[in-house]
Scaffold this active site. Structure first.
Site, PDB file in Angstrom:
ATOM      1  N   ASP A 162      68.828  12.527  49.608  1.00 58.58           N
ATOM      2  CA  ASP A 162      69.673  12.235  50.772  1.00 58.58           C
ATOM      3  C   ASP A 162      70.150  10.796  50.792  1.00 58.58           C
ATOM      4  O   ASP A 162      71.174  10.483  51.395  1.00 58.58           O
ATOM      5  CB  ASP A 162      68.927  12.552  52.071  1.00 58.58           C
ATOM      6  CG  ASP A 162      68.902  14.050  52.285  1.00 58.58           C
ATOM      7  OD1 ASP A 162      68.047  14.710  51.672  1.00 58.58           O
ATOM      8  OD2 ASP A 162      69.770  14.554  53.018  1.00 58.58           O
ATOM      9  N   ARG A 173      74.172  21.912  56.175  1.00 55.03           N
ATOM     10  CA  ARG A 173      73.140  20.902  55.859  1.00 55.03           C
ATOM     11  C   ARG A 173      73.124  20.683  54.361  1.00 55.03           C
ATOM     12  O   ARG A 173      73.804  21.373  53.609  1.00 55.03           O
ATOM     13  CB  ARG A 173      71.752  21.280  56.423  1.00 55.03           C
ATOM     14  CG  ARG A 173      71.366  22.701  56.470  1.00 55.03           C
ATOM     15  CD  ARG A 173      71.035  23.387  55.188  1.00 55.03           C
ATOM     16  NE  ARG A 173      70.235  22.597  54.291  1.00 55.03           N
ATOM     17  CZ  ARG A 173      70.275  22.684  52.984  1.00 55.03           C
ATOM     18  NH1 ARG A 173      71.093  23.555  52.385  1.00 55.03           N
ATOM     19  NH2 ARG A 173      69.520  21.942  52.222  1.00 55.03           N
TER      20      ARG A 173
HETATM   21  O1  MRU Z   1      67.524  18.749  56.288  1.00 53.63           O
HETATM   22  P1  MRU Z   1      68.371  19.209  55.154  1.00 53.63           P
HETATM   23  O2  MRU Z   1      68.275  20.678  54.910  1.00 53.63           O
HETATM   24  O3  MRU Z   1      69.799  18.733  55.278  1.00 53.63           O
HETATM   25  O4  MRU Z   1      67.758  18.470  53.891  1.00 53.63           O
HETATM   26  C1  MRU Z   1      68.348  18.674  52.651  1.00 53.63           C
HETATM   27  C2  MRU Z   1      67.681  17.972  51.533  1.00 53.63           C
HETATM   28  O5  MRU Z   1      66.713  17.266  51.702  1.00 53.63           O
HETATM   29  C3  MRU Z   1      68.333  18.096  50.182  1.00 53.63           C
HETATM   30  O6  MRU Z   1      67.386  18.041  49.161  1.00 53.63           O
HETATM   31  C4  MRU Z   1      69.333  16.948  49.995  1.00 53.63           C
HETATM   32  O7  MRU Z   1      70.177  16.839  51.094  1.00 53.63           O
HETATM   33  C5  MRU Z   1      70.152  17.126  48.778  1.00 53.63           C
HETATM   34  S1  MRU Z   1      71.297  18.466  48.912  1.00 53.63           S
HETATM   35  C6  MRU Z   1      72.155  18.541  47.457  1.00 53.63           C
END
Ligand code: MRU
Length: 345
Positions: free
Chosen positions: A244, A53
């Site tokens: 994201d 993730r």
């Molecule tokens: O649901 P996740 O754990 O994938 O969410 C991750 C995040 O929100 C991070 O802050 C984002 O992906 C940036 S990772 C460098």
């Protein structure tokens, strides 16, 4: 690079180059378990269940994932290969909707085929391998430059609040929001980092606290609803978060809870920085309202991580995985290409 971190390989290929190997993040911090993925279903499941993730790491997993799946397609016919490639691409793209890096990496893999219409299927497979490796290497290089750019805004001894996990585990190396912290650590900055636990999946408690401690960074874990008190006490001089998807007007989608932190930071006059690679900027997305926000299962809120269910049976649950921070609340977006301040994006 901090040695303890370089030992952790978030996503890579095995030695034969026919299987994706990921560190299963659902088992952290208790166990460092690597799992292998070689079918579309296994890659989809690993992304959906957050075994891998973080936006850039999802992109790398998808690029390696589609490569290991299509290298097994047994045909010399380009149109048959392209057709199968398209099916797997659409399937993997459906695993999570919000991080643009997933579709961007898959589109980039497809564009290699489109750019070489006269190549044989065997040559296509080699080109796909090279492209996937480039996506990973570019991500690692970008993170280092994000760290250098971010560090220019920070001073030794600062208190820094971060949310979710935008560290080494979310990318190919160093992280985005955590990259300046690691570079500062290597240069004796002695930051005091506060990590939000990040309900409901606890990426802050399980992953950020884990990797910062492993690297020897001074980290204090707080519950999400404690951000205001640590800001009010004057313990925070900057908030650093990942992203994201960045819309073309500068609105940012990131882990649920990020926008609330931005409101608090604004109230307390604390700079709020978003750090991410250029690959997380989506020029086709006009603003935050156009970003699809992933909604996840109720059990993540009602029972996951608890010894027993903590909410009444059949209570209604709303579980968005991300929220949008409006660009007005963002002091600057820090990328590998530089620092973009809110009034000149
Ligand atoms: O649901 P996740 O754990 O994938 O969410 C991750 C995040 O929100 C991070 O802050 C984002 O992906 C940036 S990772 C460098």
């Amino acid at each position: 690079m901090i040695r303890a971190l370089s030992e952790l390989r978030t996503v890579c290929l095995n030695e034969r180059g026919d299987t994706v190997v990921i560190l299963d993040q659902t088992q952290l911090p208790g166990k460092e378990v690597y799992v292998t993925l070689s079918s579309p279903e296994a890659v989809w499941d690993a992304i959906y269940k957050l075994k891998v993730r973080g936006a850039p790491a999802i992109g790398v997993a998808a690029a390696y994932g589609i490569y290991v799946c299509v290298r097994k397609i047994d045909t010399l016919d380009n149109s048959v290969f392209m057709n199968e490639f398209g099916k797997i691409k659409r399937y993997l793209a459906s695993s999570r909707p919000t991080a643009v890096n997933l579709t961007a990496a898959l589109d980039r893999m497809e564009s290699v085929l489109v750019a070489h219409p006269f190549a044989s299927v065997r040559e296509w497979k080699e080109l796909l391998y090279k492209e996937a490796v480039s996506i990973r290497e570019e991500d690692a290089a970008a993170c280092l430059r994000i760290g250098e750019n971010g560090l220019r805004l920070l001073r030794p001894g600062m208190g820094i609040l971060t949310h979710c996990n935008a560290g080494h585990l979310a990318v190919s190396a160093y992280g985005t929001a955590l990259s300046p912290i690691y570079l500062g650590q290597e240069r004796g900055y002695r930051f005091k980092v506060f990590a939000d636990e990040t309900r409901p999946l606890l990426q802050g408690a399980r992953l950020t606290a884990y990797e910062l401690r492993k690297a020897g960074v001074d980290v204090t874990l707080i519950c999400d609803n404690m951000a205001s008190i640590v800001m009010r006490k004057g313990w925070i001089q900057a908030v650093l978060v990942g992203c994201d998807r960045v819309a073309s007007n500068g609105d940012v989608a990131n882990k649920i809870g990020t926008s609330g932190l931005a409101v608090l930071a604004h109230y307390y006059g604390i700079p709020f920085y978003v750090l991410g690679p250029m690959s997380t900027i989506d020029p086709s997305c006009p603003n935050g309202d156009s970003i699809v926000i992933e909604e996840r299962g109720a059990e993540e809120v009602t029972e996951m991580w608890y010894k027993q269910r903590m909410a009444p049976e059949e209570v209604k649950v709303y579980n968005p995985a991300f929220d949008v921070t409006p660009h007005e609340l963002i002091t600057a977006i820090i990328t590998e290409n530089g620092i973009f301040y809110k009034n000149n994006h």
